[in-house]
Design an enzyme around this catalytic site. Structure first.
Site, PDB file in Angstrom:
ATOM      1  N   LEU A  37       0.893  -4.418   1.960  1.00 13.72           N
ATOM      2  CA  LEU A  37      -0.402  -3.742   2.019  1.00 13.72           C
ATOM      3  C   LEU A  37      -0.492  -2.586   1.023  1.00 13.72           C
ATOM      4  O   LEU A  37       0.506  -1.950   0.696  1.00 13.72           O
ATOM      5  CB  LEU A  37      -0.636  -3.218   3.444  1.00 13.72           C
ATOM      6  CG  LEU A  37      -0.583  -4.288   4.541  1.00 13.72           C
ATOM      7  CD1 LEU A  37      -0.879  -3.662   5.895  1.00 13.72           C
ATOM      8  CD2 LEU A  37      -1.539  -5.438   4.254  1.00 13.72           C
ATOM      9  N   HIS A  38      -1.718  -2.339   0.570  1.00 16.31           N
ATOM     10  CA  HIS A  38      -2.005  -1.206  -0.315  1.00 16.31           C
ATOM     11  C   HIS A  38      -3.306  -0.569   0.148  1.00 16.31           C
ATOM     12  O   HIS A  38      -3.922  -1.020   1.140  1.00 16.31           O
ATOM     13  CB  HIS A  38      -2.070  -1.670  -1.777  1.00 16.31           C
ATOM     14  CG  HIS A  38      -2.952  -2.852  -2.000  1.00 16.31           C
ATOM     15  ND1 HIS A  38      -4.315  -2.811  -1.807  1.00 16.31           N
ATOM     16  CD2 HIS A  38      -2.667  -4.132  -2.345  1.00 16.31           C
ATOM     17  CE1 HIS A  38      -4.839  -3.993  -2.055  1.00 16.31           C
ATOM     18  NE2 HIS A  38      -3.857  -4.826  -2.366  1.00 16.31           N
ATOM     19  N   HIS A  41      -6.253  -2.683   1.233  1.00 15.66           N
ATOM     20  CA  HIS A  41      -6.222  -3.234   2.597  1.00 15.66           C
ATOM     21  C   HIS A  41      -6.624  -2.168   3.615  1.00 15.66           C
ATOM     22  O   HIS A  41      -7.305  -2.450   4.598  1.00 15.66           O
ATOM     23  CB  HIS A  41      -4.812  -3.725   2.950  1.00 15.66           C
ATOM     24  CG  HIS A  41      -4.339  -4.901   2.157  1.00 15.66           C
ATOM     25  ND1 HIS A  41      -3.329  -4.823   1.228  1.00 15.66           N
ATOM     26  CD2 HIS A  41      -4.750  -6.198   2.164  1.00 15.66           C
ATOM     27  CE1 HIS A  41      -3.123  -6.017   0.692  1.00 15.66           C
ATOM     28  NE2 HIS A  41      -3.970  -6.868   1.246  1.00 15.66           N
ATOM     29  N   GLY A 153     -12.175  -8.448   1.148  1.00 16.87           N
ATOM     30  CA  GLY A 153     -12.399  -7.623  -0.038  1.00 16.87           C
ATOM     31  C   GLY A 153     -13.235  -8.357  -1.078  1.00 16.87           C
ATOM     32  O   GLY A 153     -13.057  -9.561  -1.303  1.00 16.87           O
ATOM     33  N   LEU A 190      -7.017  -2.849  -7.060  1.00 16.54           N
ATOM     34  CA  LEU A 190      -5.725  -2.903  -6.367  1.00 16.54           C
ATOM     35  C   LEU A 190      -5.451  -4.335  -5.902  1.00 16.54           C
ATOM     36  O   LEU A 190      -6.345  -5.030  -5.441  1.00 16.54           O
ATOM     37  CB  LEU A 190      -5.709  -1.955  -5.168  1.00 16.54           C
ATOM     38  CG  LEU A 190      -5.791  -0.463  -5.456  1.00 16.54           C
ATOM     39  CD1 LEU A 190      -5.311   0.342  -4.255  1.00 16.54           C
ATOM     40  CD2 LEU A 190      -5.005  -0.049  -6.699  1.00 16.54           C
ATOM     41  N   SER A 191      -4.183  -4.736  -6.054  1.00 18.19           N
ATOM     42  CA  SER A 191      -3.758  -6.072  -5.645  1.00 18.19           C
ATOM     43  C   SER A 191      -2.257  -6.030  -5.400  1.00 18.19           C
ATOM     44  O   SER A 191      -1.538  -5.301  -6.102  1.00 18.19           O
ATOM     45  CB  SER A 191      -4.062  -7.066  -6.775  1.00 18.19           C
ATOM     46  OG  SER A 191      -3.300  -8.236  -6.619  1.00 18.19           O
TER      47      SER A 191
END
Ligand code: PAF
Length: 288
Positions: A37-38, A41, A153, A190-191
């Site tokens: 997760l980042h 998320h 997302g 972000l990924s």
């Protein structure tokens, strides 16, 4: 503020916990993830909290959506760190099923969900069957959790389109919440796969967003030479060291771009080193 995060791996235990929430007349939001997760998320969790009493996240690295030779085996699995982040974010329940729990009859024997038209082209060109895998696992997660809302997302624009159609076609009553893409200050979406980039590539990666923004300005100003715009964008990406997979301008429903539309979506997939990056931008035509 931290809440207690319950982690459950068994389907029966999940159903029991969900039944308790329902007896308490609580509404349920689902945030499906593959873990690692980042902040992106966590934005999904934040948004989920605005739409339901209870937030259920899932972590499942779904083998059905990886094509042969992709990073299924090496996909980062970081459960302890993910649990800490979900706890801080105020997520209530984490479901971490095994492959056997999701596909009890084996992957080969699994009934598949195939969402026509929107699954075709774009990411499917290089990842055939990817969206059948996504649609199948998302359908299973919907059936396990039976949420009132589910958050996805916007970075995965085609995925959201596939899930919207799946919900309509299979008569689910789940409301989809589409959450805007979370970006670094430089604009990189972000990924989890950004972790594959070297520090040098990480600096370069945000030029993908710059290319999207350039195209968006031209479109907004009334330049509808779609072929020329995508051709130039591909060349810019290649100059920056990307290997572009596709650069496309489509109507918002992913049909072929109409020159007289009021808005479009620009979609890009490009490889940079070991990472495959995807991003998109919605553009409104300037009204004056
Ligand atoms: O977007 C993802 O992380 C995955 O495709 C999803 C929706 C969790 C299905 O495995």
């Amino acid at each position: 503020m931290s809440t207690t995060l319950k982690t459950i791996s068994q389907v029966d235990a999940l159903r029991q916990q969900l039944a308790t929430y329902r007896r308490e007349e609580k509404t349920i939001a689902l945030v499906p993830t593959m873990g690692n997760l980042h902040q992106g998320h966590l934005c999904l969790i934040e948004e989920a909290k605005n739409h339901a009493d209870v937030v259920v996240a899932t972590i499942f690295v779904n083998p059905l959506q990886f094509t042969p030779g992709e990073d299924y085996e090496s996909y980062p699995r970081t459960l302890a760190a993910d649990q800490a982040m979900l706890t801080d974010a105020g997520c209530d329940l984490l479901f971490t099923p095994s492959i056997e729990a999701v596909y009890p009859n084996g992957q080969e024997n699994q009934t598949r969900i195939l969402v026509p038209v929107v699954s075709e082209g774009l990411c499917s060109q290089k990842r055939p069957g990817h969206f059948d895998g996504v649609a199948t696992v998302v359908t299973k997660l919907f059936n396990f959790v039976q949420p009132d809302v589910a958050c996805f997302g916007q970075k995965d624009y085609q995925q959201v389109a596939v899930i919207r159609k799946l919900i309509e076609d299979l008569s689910f009553t789940i409301k989809i919440i589409e959450v805007p893409t979370h970006r670094t200050p430089e604009g990189l979406a972000l990924s989890s796969r950004n972790g594959y980039l070297t520090p040098e590539q990480l600096k370069k990666a945000s030029s993908l967003y710059a290319v999207l923004k350039n195209m968006a300005s031209a479109l907004a100003a009334g330049n509808t030479h779609f072929h020329e715009l995508t051709h130039t964008a591909r060349a810019r990406l290649a100059e920056q060291g990307f290997a572009p997979e596709y650069v496309e301008i489509r109507n918002l429903d992913l049909s072929s771009a109409s020159p007289n539309a009021k808005s479009w979506v620009i979609l890009i997939a490009a490889r940079l080193g070991k990472a495959r990056l995807i991003d998109n931008l919605i553009v409104q035509r300037d009204s004056n």
